[in-house]
Structure formats: C-alpha cells, structure tokens
Design a protein around this motif. Structure first.
Motif, PDB file in Angstrom:
ATOM      1  N   ASP A  12       0.897  -1.349   0.134  1.00  0.00           N
ATOM      2  CA  ASP A  12      -0.258   0.005  -0.108  1.00  0.00           C
ATOM      3  C   ASP A  12       1.084   1.209  -0.018  1.00  0.00           C
ATOM      4  O   ASP A  12       1.559   1.517   0.788  1.00  0.00           O
ATOM      5  CB  ASP A  12      -1.042  -0.085   1.353  1.00  0.00           C
ATOM      6  CG  ASP A  12      -1.707  -1.082   1.217  1.00  0.00           C
ATOM      7  OD1 ASP A  12      -2.447  -1.396   0.062  1.00  0.00           O
ATOM      8  OD2 ASP A  12      -1.939  -1.945   2.352  1.00  0.00           O
ATOM      9  N   GLY A  47       0.746   2.101   7.018  1.00  0.00           N
ATOM     10  CA  GLY A  47       1.725   1.172   7.605  1.00  0.00           C
ATOM     11  C   GLY A  47       1.296   0.512   9.204  1.00  0.00           C
ATOM     12  O   GLY A  47       1.907  -0.435   9.310  1.00  0.00           O
ATOM     13  N   VAL A  48       0.293   0.958   9.511  1.00  0.00           N
ATOM     14  CA  VAL A  48      -0.340   0.640  10.741  1.00  0.00           C
ATOM     15  C   VAL A  48      -1.267  -0.539  10.513  1.00  0.00           C
ATOM     16  O   VAL A  48      -2.176  -0.447   9.537  1.00  0.00           O
ATOM     17  CB  VAL A  48      -0.908   1.656  11.538  1.00  0.00           C
ATOM     18  CG1 VAL A  48      -1.421   1.258  12.850  1.00  0.00           C
ATOM     19  CG2 VAL A  48       0.393   2.727  11.796  1.00  0.00           C
ATOM     20  N   ARG A  50      -4.597  -3.255  10.995  1.00  0.00           N
ATOM     21  CA  ARG A  50      -5.917  -2.569  10.850  1.00  0.00           C
ATOM     22  C   ARG A  50      -6.359  -2.307  12.449  1.00  0.00           C
ATOM     23  O   ARG A  50      -7.113  -1.158  12.634  1.00  0.00           O
ATOM     24  CB  ARG A  50      -6.974  -3.731  10.434  1.00  0.00           C
ATOM     25  CG  ARG A  50      -8.192  -3.372  10.225  1.00  0.00           C
ATOM     26  CD  ARG A  50      -9.145  -4.723   9.732  1.00  0.00           C
ATOM     27  NE  ARG A  50      -8.470  -5.164   8.509  1.00  0.00           N
ATOM     28  CZ  ARG A  50      -8.723  -6.457   7.967  1.00  0.00           C
ATOM     29  NH1 ARG A  50      -9.723  -7.116   8.661  1.00  0.00           N
ATOM     30  NH2 ARG A  50      -7.904  -7.131   7.159  1.00  0.00           N
ATOM     31  N   SER A 117      -0.900  -5.871   4.912  1.00  0.00           N
ATOM     32  CA  SER A 117      -2.373  -6.105   4.765  1.00  0.00           C
ATOM     33  C   SER A 117      -2.848  -7.523   4.832  1.00  0.00           C
ATOM     34  O   SER A 117      -2.194  -8.362   4.117  1.00  0.00           O
ATOM     35  CB  SER A 117      -2.422  -5.346   3.485  1.00  0.00           C
ATOM     36  OG  SER A 117      -3.906  -5.572   3.066  1.00  0.00           O
ATOM     37  N   LYS A 118      -3.928  -7.643   5.482  1.00  0.00           N
ATOM     38  CA  LYS A 118      -4.566  -9.135   5.057  1.00  0.00           C
ATOM     39  C   LYS A 118      -5.302  -9.301   3.865  1.00  0.00           C
ATOM     40  O   LYS A 118      -5.911 -10.198   3.298  1.00  0.00           O
ATOM     41  CB  LYS A 118      -5.581  -9.202   6.219  1.00  0.00           C
ATOM     42  CG  LYS A 118      -4.898  -9.441   7.627  1.00  0.00           C
ATOM     43  CD  LYS A 118      -5.565  -9.825   8.674  1.00  0.00           C
ATOM     44  CE  LYS A 118      -4.703 -10.377   9.942  1.00  0.00           C
ATOM     45  NZ  LYS A 118      -5.360  -9.774  11.235  1.00  0.00           N
ATOM     46  N   ASN A 119      -5.225  -8.242   3.090  1.00  0.00           N
ATOM     47  CA  ASN A 119      -5.731  -8.063   1.636  1.00  0.00           C
ATOM     48  C   ASN A 119      -5.127  -7.958   0.476  1.00  0.00           C
ATOM     49  O   ASN A 119      -5.390  -7.722  -0.415  1.00  0.00           O
ATOM     50  CB  ASN A 119      -6.822  -6.976   1.588  1.00  0.00           C
ATOM     51  CG  ASN A 119      -8.093  -6.999   2.717  1.00  0.00           C
ATOM     52  OD1 ASN A 119      -8.917  -7.935   2.596  1.00  0.00           O
ATOM     53  ND2 ASN A 119      -8.274  -6.146   3.534  1.00  0.00           N
TER      54      ASN A 119
HETATM   55  C1  BG6 Z   1      -0.876  -1.473   5.600  1.00  0.00           C
HETATM   56  C2  BG6 Z   1      -1.651  -0.247   5.146  1.00  0.00           C
HETATM   57  O1  BG6 Z   1      -0.232  -1.899   4.361  1.00  0.00           O
HETATM   58  O2  BG6 Z   1      -2.048  -2.405   5.743  1.00  0.00           O
HETATM   59  C3  BG6 Z   1      -2.304   0.356   6.468  1.00  0.00           C
HETATM   60  O3  BG6 Z   1      -0.377   0.995   5.084  1.00  0.00           O
HETATM   61  C4  BG6 Z   1      -3.428  -0.912   6.790  1.00  0.00           C
HETATM   62  O4  BG6 Z   1      -3.014   1.464   6.209  1.00  0.00           O
HETATM   63  C5  BG6 Z   1      -2.725  -2.108   6.873  1.00  0.00           C
HETATM   64  O5  BG6 Z   1      -4.178  -0.577   7.934  1.00  0.00           O
HETATM   65  C6  BG6 Z   1      -3.408  -3.420   7.116  1.00  0.00           C
HETATM   66  O6  BG6 Z   1      -4.507  -3.512   6.013  1.00  0.00           O
HETATM   67  P1  BG6 Z   1      -5.640  -4.270   5.957  1.00  0.00           P
HETATM   68  O7  BG6 Z   1      -6.028  -4.371   4.389  1.00  0.00           O
HETATM   69  O8  BG6 Z   1      -5.393  -5.917   6.382  1.00  0.00           O
HETATM   70  O9  BG6 Z   1      -6.781  -3.781   6.677  1.00  0.00           O
END
Ligand code: BG6
Ligand code: MG
Length: 220
Positions: A12, A47-48, A50, A117-119
C-alpha cells in the motif's frame, strides 16, 4: 558494500494506490461515529495494522469502546475497503512500479512482498502483480506489526537471501524502522520529511533503477 540480491516491497503506497481507499473507508466510519477524520489524521494510519489503526481513529474521536465493539467496527471498515479493492485493476499500479519489478527480475534480484495487509492477495491478483513475486509475506503470515522487523525477515528467509543483501521499499516511517531493525538497507518512497531515516528517499519508483540503486548503495 553488500551486493543487492533481494528487493522487499511494501504494498500500500509503494506499489499500488490503495491509501485513498483505506482513508475513505475509515472516514466513513468516523462520520458514523460522529466526528471528522482528515487526510492529515490519516497519515498516522499508514503502515499500521487494522486493529491499531482503529485504536488511533477512536483516540482522534475521543471514543472508548470495548473489544467486541472494536472488532465489529474493524470488520465493518474492512468490508467497505474490500468493496473498493474488488474493483481495482492494473491502472492503480503506481508509476514506475511495474517497470522496476521487471528490472529486478532481469538482474536476477529476488522480489518479495512485505505488507501488513490481510487483503494483499486480492490486490495483487486484481492488479496483475502476483507473477512478479518470488515470495509474498502479508498480514496473514505475521504476528508482530511494523516497526517490528518480522515481515521483512520472513520475506528474506522465503527467498533465501541474508538481510545484508536485501533492500526494503517503504512509504511509512514504521516500515523504514522495521527494515533497519531487520539489518536491511531501505528506500523511502515519498518525502524526506517523514522518511528521513531511510538510506535513500525518492518520490516514486519512477525515479529509481537497479543501476542507480547499486550506485547509491555502493558505500553502504
Ligand atoms: C498497510 C496499510 O499496508 O496495511 C495500512 O498501510 C493498513 O493503512 C494495513 O491498515 C492493514 O491492512 P488491511 O488490508 O489488512 O486492513
Ligand atoms: Mg505502505
């Protein structure tokens, strides 16, 4: 000088323009809770994880909630975010990212993802980036969030390269710190004001090439 053998990328804000979707989804939640959430506030969430992002959001709104309610709100935000990223395509890859990933491969440099990120898999698949990676480490593989170095150490391990031969690309301060703690060099993608701790800072991957990187890092 340590030869560069692997490049580890945050997702991200480094490879894809998802920061605005995170922002919109958090802002909608803040509106429902009855307070404003500005783009300036949003910088603190980059970078933080969820769960930690929700804690910061609630702190900004001056709201205290129990764990169960927090889990429900985090899920609500994520459901919205997932709706946005479901429509993503390759047009949302950030400038220079694809060319640089290809260039790494041409130079036989290993390429790994190191994202909170989990996505991440949904995003990589929708934008067509998945085939450019030798290893993918995301929020489903880690137990400690950046600035903990875990995500990058796992990435280096997955491509079998020692940390001293790895370079991390990050747009978040916490990510640069994680790279340093992992014993890796780092390139900040963004502004020197926030990413001053990186070994090198560029506005985007468009301004970097493998040769330029080797030259900049020749002495470190
Ligand atoms: C990071 C983003 O890469 O992923 C954050 O910079 C986000 O903003 C974090 O909260 C967790 O992402 P997700 O997709 O698991 O909610
Ligand atoms: Mg990022």
């Amino acid at each position: 000088m340590s030869e560069i053998k692997a490049c580890l990328f945050d997702l991200d804000g480094v490879l894809v323009d998802t920061a605005r979707y995170h922002y919109i989804a958090w802002r909608e939640l803040a509106e429902e809770l009855g307070f404003d959430f500005t783009e300036h506030d949003n910088e603190r969430l980059k970078g933080v994880s969820r769960a930690a992002s929700l804690n910061i959001l609630l702190e900004i709104g001056g709201i205290t909630l129990g764990e169960e309610e927090k889990a429900r709100l985090a899920e609500q935000k994520n459901n919205r975010y997932v709706e946005y990223i479901a429509k993503m395509d390759s047009s949302e890859i950030l400038p220079g990212a694809l060319d640089f990933l290809k260039e790494c491969r041409e130079h036989s440099i290993k390429v790994a993802l190191g994202s909170a990120s989990k996505n991440a898999m949904t995003i990589l698949n929708n934008t067509g980036l998945t085939p450019y990676f030798d290893a993918i480490i995301d929020g489903t593989h880690t137990s400690a969030a950046k600035p903990d170095p875990e995500v990058f150490l796992l990435g280096a391990q997955a491509v079998n390269i020692a940390p001293e031969h790895c370079v991390v690309f990050e747009d978040a301060e916490a990510g640069i710190l994680a790279a340093t703690r992992a014993g890796m060099r780092s390139v900040g993608i963004g502004s020197p004001e926030t990413l001053g701790a990186a070994n090198l800072v560029v506005p985007s991957l468009q301004q970097i090439s493998v040769d330029a990187l080797r030259e900049s890092f020749a002495a470190i």
